[in-house]
Motif scaffolding. Sequence first.
Motif, PDB file in Angstrom:
ATOM      1  N   UNK A   7      52.458  18.834  46.220  1.00  0.00           N
ATOM      2  CA  UNK A   7      53.312  19.727  45.609  1.00  0.00           C
ATOM      3  C   UNK A   7      54.706  19.005  45.254  1.00  0.00           C
ATOM      4  N   UNK A   8      54.997  18.654  44.252  1.00  0.00           N
ATOM      5  CA  UNK A   8      56.227  17.830  44.021  1.00  0.00           C
ATOM      6  C   UNK A   8      57.513  18.785  44.294  1.00  0.00           C
ATOM      7  N   UNK A   9      57.477  20.146  43.820  1.00  0.00           N
ATOM      8  CA  UNK A   9      58.636  20.915  44.077  1.00  0.00           C
ATOM      9  C   UNK A   9      58.779  21.301  45.640  1.00  0.00           C
ATOM     10  N   UNK A  10      57.793  21.400  46.181  1.00  0.00           N
ATOM     11  CA  UNK A  10      57.977  21.503  47.660  1.00  0.00           C
ATOM     12  C   UNK A  10      58.396  20.193  48.320  1.00  0.00           C
ATOM     13  N   UNK A  11      57.910  19.285  47.945  1.00  0.00           N
ATOM     14  CA  UNK A  11      58.467  17.858  48.674  1.00  0.00           C
ATOM     15  C   UNK A  11      59.787  17.563  48.124  1.00  0.00           C
ATOM     16  N   UNK A  12      59.948  18.069  46.898  1.00  0.00           N
ATOM     17  CA  UNK A  12      61.724  17.539  46.783  1.00  0.00           C
ATOM     18  C   UNK A  12      62.459  18.501  47.466  1.00  0.00           C
ATOM     19  N   UNK A  13      62.052  19.831  47.484  1.00  0.00           N
ATOM     20  CA  UNK A  13      62.859  20.810  48.384  1.00  0.00           C
ATOM     21  C   UNK A  13      62.953  20.250  49.834  1.00  0.00           C
ATOM     22  N   UNK A  14      62.135  19.759  50.094  1.00  0.00           N
ATOM     23  CA  UNK A  14      61.992  19.419  51.649  1.00  0.00           C
ATOM     24  C   UNK A  14      62.770  18.012  51.894  1.00  0.00           C
ATOM     25  N   UNK A  15      62.933  17.168  50.800  1.00  0.00           N
ATOM     26  CA  UNK A  15      63.872  16.089  50.675  1.00  0.00           C
ATOM     27  C   UNK A  15      65.212  16.462  50.930  1.00  0.00           C
ATOM     28  N   UNK A  16      65.482  17.243  49.862  1.00  0.00           N
ATOM     29  CA  UNK A  16      66.920  17.776  49.612  1.00  0.00           C
ATOM     30  C   UNK A  16      67.225  18.436  50.986  1.00  0.00           C
ATOM     31  N   UNK A  17      66.464  19.321  51.691  1.00  0.00           N
ATOM     32  CA  UNK A  17      66.909  19.960  52.674  1.00  0.00           C
ATOM     33  C   UNK A  17      67.212  19.022  53.971  1.00  0.00           C
ATOM     34  N   UNK A  18      66.456  17.605  53.798  1.00  0.00           N
ATOM     35  CA  UNK A  18      66.667  16.620  54.894  1.00  0.00           C
ATOM     36  C   UNK A  18      67.921  15.603  54.267  1.00  0.00           C
ATOM     37  N   UNK A  19      68.472  16.251  53.176  1.00  0.00           N
ATOM     38  CA  UNK A  19      69.913  15.200  52.774  1.00  0.00           C
ATOM     39  C   UNK A  19      69.531  14.053  51.959  1.00  0.00           C
ATOM     40  N   UNK A  20      68.440  14.131  51.200  1.00  0.00           N
ATOM     41  CA  UNK A  20      67.885  13.078  50.095  1.00  0.00           C
ATOM     42  C   UNK A  20      68.054  13.644  48.709  1.00  0.00           C
ATOM     43  N   UNK A  21      69.091  13.658  47.990  1.00  0.00           N
ATOM     44  CA  UNK A  21      69.048  14.342  46.741  1.00  0.00           C
ATOM     45  C   UNK A  21      68.274  13.852  45.705  1.00  0.00           C
ATOM     46  N   UNK A  22      67.527  14.606  45.004  1.00  0.00           N
ATOM     47  CA  UNK A  22      66.396  14.601  44.211  1.00  0.00           C
ATOM     48  C   UNK A  22      67.152  14.597  42.563  1.00  0.00           C
ATOM     49  N   UNK A  23      66.804  13.708  41.884  1.00  0.00           N
ATOM     50  CA  UNK A  23      67.457  13.505  40.535  1.00  0.00           C
ATOM     51  C   UNK A  23      66.869  14.231  39.472  1.00  0.00           C
ATOM     52  N   UNK A  24      67.477  15.042  38.605  1.00  0.00           N
ATOM     53  CA  UNK A  24      67.145  15.639  37.625  1.00  0.00           C
ATOM     54  C   UNK A  24      65.963  16.343  37.506  1.00  0.00           C
TER      55      UNK A  24
ATOM     56  N   UNK B  31      66.843  -0.217  53.399  1.00  0.00           N
ATOM     57  CA  UNK B  31      65.998  -0.121  54.234  1.00  0.00           C
ATOM     58  C   UNK B  31      65.984   0.978  55.332  1.00  0.00           C
ATOM     59  N   UNK B  32      67.285   1.375  55.706  1.00  0.00           N
ATOM     60  CA  UNK B  32      67.677   2.475  56.273  1.00  0.00           C
ATOM     61  C   UNK B  32      67.241   3.761  55.901  1.00  0.00           C
ATOM     62  N   UNK B  33      67.677   3.802  54.540  1.00  0.00           N
ATOM     63  CA  UNK B  33      67.422   4.935  53.793  1.00  0.00           C
ATOM     64  C   UNK B  33      65.632   5.178  53.667  1.00  0.00           C
ATOM     65  N   UNK B  34      64.994   4.138  53.547  1.00  0.00           N
ATOM     66  CA  UNK B  34      63.490   4.511  53.465  1.00  0.00           C
ATOM     67  C   UNK B  34      62.945   4.609  54.987  1.00  0.00           C
TER      68      UNK B  34
ATOM     69  N   UNK C 293      67.364   8.703  44.315  1.00  0.00           N
ATOM     70  CA  UNK C 293      68.174   7.555  44.105  1.00  0.00           C
ATOM     71  C   UNK C 293      68.210   6.835  45.531  1.00  0.00           C
ATOM     72  N   UNK C 294      68.024   5.649  45.486  1.00  0.00           N
ATOM     73  CA  UNK C 294      68.329   4.948  46.687  1.00  0.00           C
ATOM     74  C   UNK C 294      69.673   4.252  46.608  1.00  0.00           C
ATOM     75  N   UNK C 295      70.173   4.216  47.874  1.00  0.00           N
ATOM     76  CA  UNK C 295      71.535   3.628  47.999  1.00  0.00           C
ATOM     77  C   UNK C 295      72.031   2.621  47.298  1.00  0.00           C
ATOM     78  N   UNK C 296      70.854   1.565  47.043  1.00  0.00           N
ATOM     79  CA  UNK C 296      71.509   0.141  46.413  1.00  0.00           C
ATOM     80  C   UNK C 296      71.197   0.306  44.668  1.00  0.00           C
ATOM     81  N   UNK C 297      70.888   1.739  44.467  1.00  0.00           N
ATOM     82  CA  UNK C 297      70.907   2.007  42.996  1.00  0.00           C
ATOM     83  C   UNK C 297      69.217   2.145  42.472  1.00  0.00           C
TER      84      UNK C 297
END
Length: 116
Positions: free
Chosen positions: A65-82, A18-21, A96-100
């Motif tokens: 733009x999935x690549x730009x969105x993924x880069x922004x998430x990574x910058x904000x500390x949300x690792x993108x998988x694969x 919940x906090x993650x989302x 990946x969410x904390x609960x898996x």
Amino acid sequence: MIRGAHVILYSTDAEADRVFLRDLLGLPHVDAGDGWLIMQLPPGEVAVHPAETSGAAELYLVCDDVEAAAAELERRGFPVEGGVSDQGWGRLTAVRMPGGGRLGLYEARHPTAFGP
């Protein structure tokens, strides 16, 4: 009259997810009681895909733009998988969410039902 949809994600660590989302989406949320957060989602659409069995569901956040969105998430500390995979009809990645659980990120290459 129907005025929205309520998505339920099941998790082995619901509080952390919940906090993650809340932090990932950055959208308004409410506390339904005792810290049980319910987040607002961006506009949505629903599609029904063929399958061997019924009942499974997946949640994808749609972006232009999935690549730009993924880069922004990574910058904000949300690792993108694969990395990003190209499926022809769209480009996909996931967080990946904390609960898996996996939260998909999707750039459609087909018409969407989001309206004008």
